[in-house]
Design a protein around this motif. Structure first.
Motif, mmCIF file in Angstrom:
data_model
loop_
_atom_site.group_PDB
_atom_site.id
_atom_site.type_symbol
_atom_site.label_atom_id
_atom_site.label_comp_id
_atom_site.label_asym_id
_atom_site.label_seq_id
_atom_site.Cartn_x
_atom_site.Cartn_y
_atom_site.Cartn_z
ATOM 1 N N PRO A 1 0.620 2.797 12.185
ATOM 2 C CA PRO A 1 -0.496 2.986 11.264
ATOM 3 C C PRO A 1 -0.061 3.242 9.808
ATOM 4 N N GLY A 2 0.693 2.312 9.234
ATOM 5 C CA GLY A 2 1.237 2.523 7.888
ATOM 6 C C GLY A 2 0.181 2.577 6.798
ATOM 7 N N LEU A 3 -0.874 1.772 6.956
ATOM 8 C CA LEU A 3 -1.957 1.823 5.965
ATOM 9 C C LEU A 3 -2.623 3.201 6.002
ATOM 10 N N THR A 4 -2.998 3.633 7.203
ATOM 11 C CA THR A 4 -3.653 4.946 7.350
ATOM 12 C C THR A 4 -2.743 6.059 6.838
ATOM 13 N N SER A 5 -1.435 5.898 7.085
ATOM 14 C CA SER A 5 -0.472 6.972 6.779
ATOM 15 C C SER A 5 -0.004 6.968 5.335
ATOM 16 N N VAL B 1 0.830 -1.202 0.000
ATOM 17 C CA VAL B 1 0.000 0.000 0.000
ATOM 18 C C VAL B 1 0.873 1.264 0.000
ATOM 19 N N VAL B 2 2.056 1.187 0.624
ATOM 20 C CA VAL B 2 2.921 2.372 0.687
ATOM 21 C C VAL B 2 3.653 2.569 -0.643
ATOM 22 N N GLY B 3 4.252 1.499 -1.176
ATOM 23 C CA GLY B 3 4.961 1.607 -2.462
ATOM 24 C C GLY B 3 4.026 2.078 -3.563
ATOM 25 N N GLY C 1 10.571 0.311 9.271
ATOM 26 C CA GLY C 1 9.643 0.230 10.405
ATOM 27 C C GLY C 1 8.248 0.714 10.076
ATOM 28 N N ILE C 2 7.790 0.455 8.840
ATOM 29 C CA ILE C 2 6.461 0.953 8.457
ATOM 30 C C ILE C 2 5.390 -0.063 8.918
ATOM 31 N N GLU C 3 5.219 -0.087 10.219
ATOM 32 C CA GLU C 3 4.182 -0.927 10.832
ATOM 33 C C GLU C 3 2.924 -0.050 10.980
ATOM 34 N N THR D 1 12.964 -9.799 -7.836
ATOM 35 C CA THR D 1 13.470 -9.421 -6.516
ATOM 36 C C THR D 1 14.726 -8.569 -6.658
ATOM 37 N N VAL D 2 14.750 -7.487 -5.888
ATOM 38 C CA VAL D 2 15.983 -6.695 -5.804
ATOM 39 C C VAL D 2 16.906 -7.435 -4.839
ATOM 40 N N ILE D 3 18.051 -7.903 -5.340
ATOM 41 C CA ILE D 3 18.930 -8.738 -4.505
ATOM 42 C C ILE D 3 20.219 -8.014 -4.109
ATOM 43 N N ILE E 1 8.911 -2.543 -8.672
ATOM 44 C CA ILE E 1 9.363 -3.941 -8.738
ATOM 45 C C ILE E 1 8.911 -4.652 -7.480
ATOM 46 N N ASP E 2 8.260 -5.777 -7.638
ATOM 47 C CA ASP E 2 7.848 -6.552 -6.467
ATOM 48 C C ASP E 2 8.234 -8.017 -6.658
ATOM 49 N N SER E 3 8.723 -8.603 -5.570
ATOM 50 C CA SER E 3 9.165 -10.001 -5.633
ATOM 51 C C SER E 3 7.982 -10.975 -5.683
ATOM 52 N N GLY E 4 6.818 -10.518 -5.276
ATOM 53 C CA GLY E 4 5.646 -11.396 -5.256
ATOM 54 C C GLY E 4 4.986 -11.510 -6.622
ATOM 55 N N GLY F 1 2.208 -8.650 0.787
ATOM 56 C CA GLY F 1 2.952 -8.585 2.055
ATOM 57 C C GLY F 1 2.070 -8.108 3.202
ATOM 58 N N ILE F 2 2.611 -7.198 4.017
ATOM 59 C CA ILE F 2 1.895 -6.728 5.206
ATOM 60 C C ILE F 2 0.532 -6.143 4.831
ATOM 61 N N SER F 3 0.476 -5.553 3.633
ATOM 62 C CA SER F 3 -0.739 -4.826 3.239
ATOM 63 C C SER F 3 -1.966 -5.716 3.083
ATOM 64 N N SER F 4 -1.762 -7.031 2.956
ATOM 65 C CA SER F 4 -2.955 -7.887 2.897
ATOM 66 C C SER F 4 -3.118 -8.682 4.193
ATOM 67 N N ARG F 5 -2.381 -8.294 5.233
ATOM 68 C CA ARG F 5 -2.433 -9.045 6.492
ATOM 69 C C ARG F 5 -2.533 -8.077 7.662
ATOM 70 N N ASN F 6 -3.490 -7.189 7.580
ATOM 71 C CA ASN F 6 -3.621 -6.217 8.671
ATOM 72 C C ASN F 6 -5.088 -6.105 9.085
ATOM 73 N N SER F 7 -5.397 -5.129 9.940
ATOM 74 C CA SER F 7 -6.767 -5.009 10.468
ATOM 75 C C SER F 7 -7.676 -4.177 9.572
ATOM 76 N N GLN F 8 -7.093 -3.495 8.603
ATOM 77 C CA GLN F 8 -7.854 -2.610 7.690
ATOM 78 C C GLN F 8 -8.591 -1.519 8.452
ATOM 79 N N VAL F 9 -7.955 -1.047 9.512
ATOM 80 C CA VAL F 9 -8.552 0.029 10.309
ATOM 81 C C VAL F 9 -7.917 1.355 9.901
ATOM 82 N N VAL F 10 -8.752 2.362 9.701
ATOM 83 C CA VAL F 10 -8.252 3.722 9.509
ATOM 84 C C VAL F 10 -8.121 4.305 10.919
HETATM 85 C C1 LIG Z 1 -0.997 -7.397 12.121
HETATM 86 C C2 LIG Z 1 -0.969 -6.016 11.504
HETATM 87 C C3 LIG Z 1 -2.092 -5.194 11.601
HETATM 88 C C4 LIG Z 1 -2.066 -3.908 11.078
HETATM 89 N N1 LIG Z 1 -3.197 -3.147 11.121
HETATM 90 C C5 LIG Z 1 -3.180 -1.906 10.601
HETATM 91 C C6 LIG Z 1 -4.361 -1.105 10.612
HETATM 92 O O1 LIG Z 1 -5.430 -1.550 11.023
HETATM 93 N N2 LIG Z 1 -4.274 0.173 10.164
HETATM 94 C C7 LIG Z 1 -3.110 0.700 9.686
HETATM 95 O O2 LIG Z 1 -3.080 1.880 9.340
HETATM 96 N N3 LIG Z 1 -1.988 -0.060 9.598
HETATM 97 C C8 LIG Z 1 -2.007 -1.352 10.025
HETATM 98 N N4 LIG Z 1 -0.896 -2.140 9.921
HETATM 99 C C9 LIG Z 1 0.267 -1.603 9.254
HETATM 100 C C10 LIG Z 1 0.124 -1.645 7.730
HETATM 101 O O3 LIG Z 1 -0.502 -2.843 7.310
HETATM 102 C C11 LIG Z 1 1.513 -1.542 7.104
HETATM 103 O O4 LIG Z 1 2.162 -0.413 7.632
HETATM 104 C C12 LIG Z 1 1.462 -1.397 5.593
HETATM 105 O O5 LIG Z 1 0.659 -2.398 5.014
HETATM 106 C C13 LIG Z 1 2.885 -1.480 5.055
HETATM 107 O O6 LIG Z 1 2.832 -1.415 3.663
HETATM 108 P P1 LIG Z 1 4.171 -1.534 2.852
HETATM 109 O O7 LIG Z 1 3.835 -1.208 1.460
HETATM 110 O O8 LIG Z 1 5.247 -0.764 3.543
HETATM 111 O O9 LIG Z 1 4.625 -3.076 3.032
HETATM 112 P P2 LIG Z 1 4.127 -4.377 2.265
HETATM 113 O O10 LIG Z 1 2.691 -4.397 2.056
HETATM 114 O O11 LIG Z 1 4.729 -5.540 2.973
HETATM 115 O O12 LIG Z 1 4.807 -4.245 0.833
HETATM 116 C C14 LIG Z 1 6.179 -4.496 0.637
HETATM 117 C C15 LIG Z 1 6.328 -5.220 -0.678
HETATM 118 O O13 LIG Z 1 7.722 -5.345 -0.954
HETATM 119 C C16 LIG Z 1 7.930 -6.550 -1.637
HETATM 120 N N5 LIG Z 1 9.348 -6.886 -1.482
HETATM 121 C C17 LIG Z 1 9.993 -7.255 -0.356
HETATM 122 N N6 LIG Z 1 11.301 -7.446 -0.610
HETATM 123 C C18 LIG Z 1 11.479 -7.183 -1.922
HETATM 124 C C19 LIG Z 1 12.613 -7.186 -2.758
HETATM 125 N N7 LIG Z 1 13.823 -7.497 -2.311
HETATM 126 N N8 LIG Z 1 12.452 -6.898 -4.085
HETATM 127 C C20 LIG Z 1 11.217 -6.591 -4.553
HETATM 128 N N9 LIG Z 1 10.114 -6.551 -3.794
HETATM 129 C C21 LIG Z 1 10.245 -6.832 -2.489
HETATM 130 C C22 LIG Z 1 6.977 -7.525 -0.971
HETATM 131 O O14 LIG Z 1 6.641 -8.589 -1.842
HETATM 132 C C23 LIG Z 1 5.779 -6.639 -0.657
HETATM 133 O O15 LIG Z 1 4.763 -6.725 -1.631
HETATM 134 C C24 LIG Z 1 -0.896 -3.428 10.443
HETATM 135 C C25 LIG Z 1 0.224 -4.267 10.340
HETATM 136 C C26 LIG Z 1 0.190 -5.548 10.845
HETATM 137 C C27 LIG Z 1 1.384 -6.435 10.714
#
Ligand SMILES: Cc1cc2nc3c(=O)[nH]c(=O)nc-3n(C[C@H](O)[C@H](O)[C@H](O)COP(=O)(O)OP(=O)(O)OC[C@H]3O[C@@H](n4cnc5c(N)ncnc54)[C@H](O)[C@@H]3O)c2cc1C
Length: 415
Positions: free
Chosen positions: A397-401, A37-39, A393-395, A196-198, A57-60, A66-75
């Motif tokens: 509220p990374g989705l909201t932010s 969601v951030v990228g 460290g984009i944990e 994948t960026v290696i 570029i995404d490795s998936g 990644g994290i973006s499909s495994r969260n609470s989906q809370v704003v």
């Molecule tokens: C349990 C949980 C609950 C959460 N609940 C909330 C919530 O309710 N509200 C909220 O605001 N936030 C929440 N968050 C935080 C939010 O989900 C994350 O901050 C956000 O999804 C991060 O997005 P991202 O794009 O940084 O990471 P990701 O979604 O993980 O994206 C990173 C991408 O990089 C790719 N990648 C990795 N390594 C490489 C590489 N070497 N080369 C190419 N591609 C690569 C991966 O395949 C992945 O697709 C929660 C997080 C967790 C873990």
């Protein structure tokens, strides 16, 4: 030398070995590593508002795995974070941008509001603390409620006081990503999956990114890039792997790259419930590393879930991280910890009603008991490499932010 260390070193040494090995080289304007969601928000911002030619570029196998499909989906409203921290600023600004975006683009969302509940006398001062902090952060409409008022709007709730946050809500993250991805694509962004960026090296001031097909990277013994990209700008938004990605850049001082601590959060769903017990989000008082084990959240389709809890995981080596070898197992036994926590505010929770759901992993930059750590967004001023921004460290509220982070990254790149 340990095998993991050896593998890490061999990735770093690729730079020197490959320059003369005839790997294809391409130039690019701007590369975003990671289609979460951030990228995606960063790619949208750079292409839509700055006219950059972006390659994501995404490795998936697709976006958002990644994290973006495994969260609470809370704003989130922006209550919990220290005033002026990036988390506080980006959460409040990001929430406003997100709601506006959702309205404008028809993204499914609901501003259902949240009750943070105190169930014991000793928790009441913590609620007052959160109220003050939220007010300092500019969160709108916060209100302390007596038990009777809170329990009148949520009849199955038991508490002694509650903090009402009307701007908290829920969102369909997949629709959000799909919409922003579409906008980015229609402004010239290309999304490239299964790559994948290696690693990376510098020639002069120019970043050379080493990219390998993900399948080859996972299966081959010797790790070679299939292509070297030479972009003007690079945004490392690799979520759980962003520190591992940065460590593979020869030329970055390793001291500026934070250690990652991984904390898995498991969710449990509620079986045999046609009608959710609550209409609003219900959160207990936050705990170390998370927002409280038994949080009650709802999906837009009315599915109930409790969690996430906080389970600190052991370290993972950089190669396994780049190969996305994270363990998302939800152990059914963890429900034992959920029942008593949930029953503090929902005493009618039935025995054996919790079913293991899914889990997500937090990329944390502070370990157990170490307290608050902010998002880290590093530009040249920190690591000395022009045109590179690292997101660490984009944990939550990374989705909201996400949209506010995207604005900030674009400004940082001075584009
Ligand atoms: C349990 C949980 C609950 C959460 N609940 C909330 C919530 O309710 N509200 C909220 O605001 N936030 C929440 N968050 C935080 C939010 O989900 C994350 O901050 C956000 O999804 C991060 O997005 P991202 O794009 O940084 O990471 P990701 O979604 O993980 O994206 C990173 C991408 O990089 C790719 N990648 C990795 N390594 C490489 C590489 N070497 N080369 C190419 N591609 C690569 C991966 O395949 C992945 O697709 C929660 C997080 C967790 C873990």
């Amino acid at each position: 030398m340990k095998l993991n260390k050896f593998l890490q070193n061999s990735i770093k040494n690729l730079a020197q070995n490959l320059i003369s090995s005839g790997v294809a080289k391409e130039t690019a304007d701007c590369v975003v590593i990671g289609a979460g969601v951030v990228g995606i928000a960063v790619a949208r911002e750079l292409s839509l508002n700055y006219g950059r030619n972006v390659l994501v570029i995404d490795s998936g196998p697709t976006f958002g795995t990644g994290i973006s499909s495994r969260n609470s989906q809370v704003v989130h409203a922006g209550i919990y974070y220290p005033p002026n921290s990036l988390k506080a600023r980006f959460c409040v600004r990001g929430r406003r941008l997100l709601y506006d975006y959702c309205k404008e683009h028809g993204i499914p969302h609901k501003q259902i509001g949240k009750l943070i509940v105190a169930t014991r006398n000793e928790e009441v001062p913590k609620l007052s603390y959160l109220l003050n902090r939220g007010n300092e952060n500019g969160v709108e409409g916060l209100k302390m409620m007596e038990a009777s008022e809170a329990m009148a709007i949520e009849p199955q709730l038991q508490c002694i006081r509650a903090l009402w946050s009307p701007t908290s809500g829920i969102i369909d993250t997949h629709s959000l990503m799909l919409s922003q991805l579409g906008e980015a694509e229609s402004h010239g962004t290309t999304f490239c999956y299964n790559n994948t960026v290696i690693g990376a090296h510098l020639e002069g001031n120019q970043i050379h990114l080493h990219i390998s097909e993900t399948e080859s990277f996972i299966n081959r013994d010797q790790q070679h890039p299939d292509i070297i990209l030479v972009p003007k700008l690079v945004v490392n938004s690799a979520g759980l792997s962003s520190a591992a990605v940065a460590r593979c850049f020869s030329g970055i001082n390793p001291r500026v790259i934070p250690s990652y601590y991984y904390a898995r959060g498991c969710y449990f769903s509620l079986s045999n419930t046609r009608v959710p017990p609550f209409k609003h989000l219900i959160y207990p008082i936050p705990e170390d590393g998370g927002l409280g084990v038994g949080q009650f959240t709802l999906d837009l389709d009315g599915q109930v879930k409790f969690g996430p809890d906080v389970e600190w995981l052991g370290p993972i080596d950089d190669v396994s991280s780049l190969q996305n070898k994270f363990d998302y197992t939800v152990c059914g036994d963890r429900a034992k910890k959920f029942y008593p926590e949930i029953r503090k505010y929902y005493p009618l929770l039935k025995d054996d009603s919790l079913q293991p759901g899914y889990s997500g992993i937090r990329p944390k930059i502070s370990g157990p008991g170490e307290g608050f750590a902010d998002f880290i967004i590093q530009g040249e001023e920190c690591h000395g490499i022009p045109g590179l921004v690292n997101l660490f460290g984009i944990e939550s509220p990374g989705l909201t932010s996400s949209m506010a982070i995207a604005e900030h990254v674009a400004t940082k790149l001075s584009v």
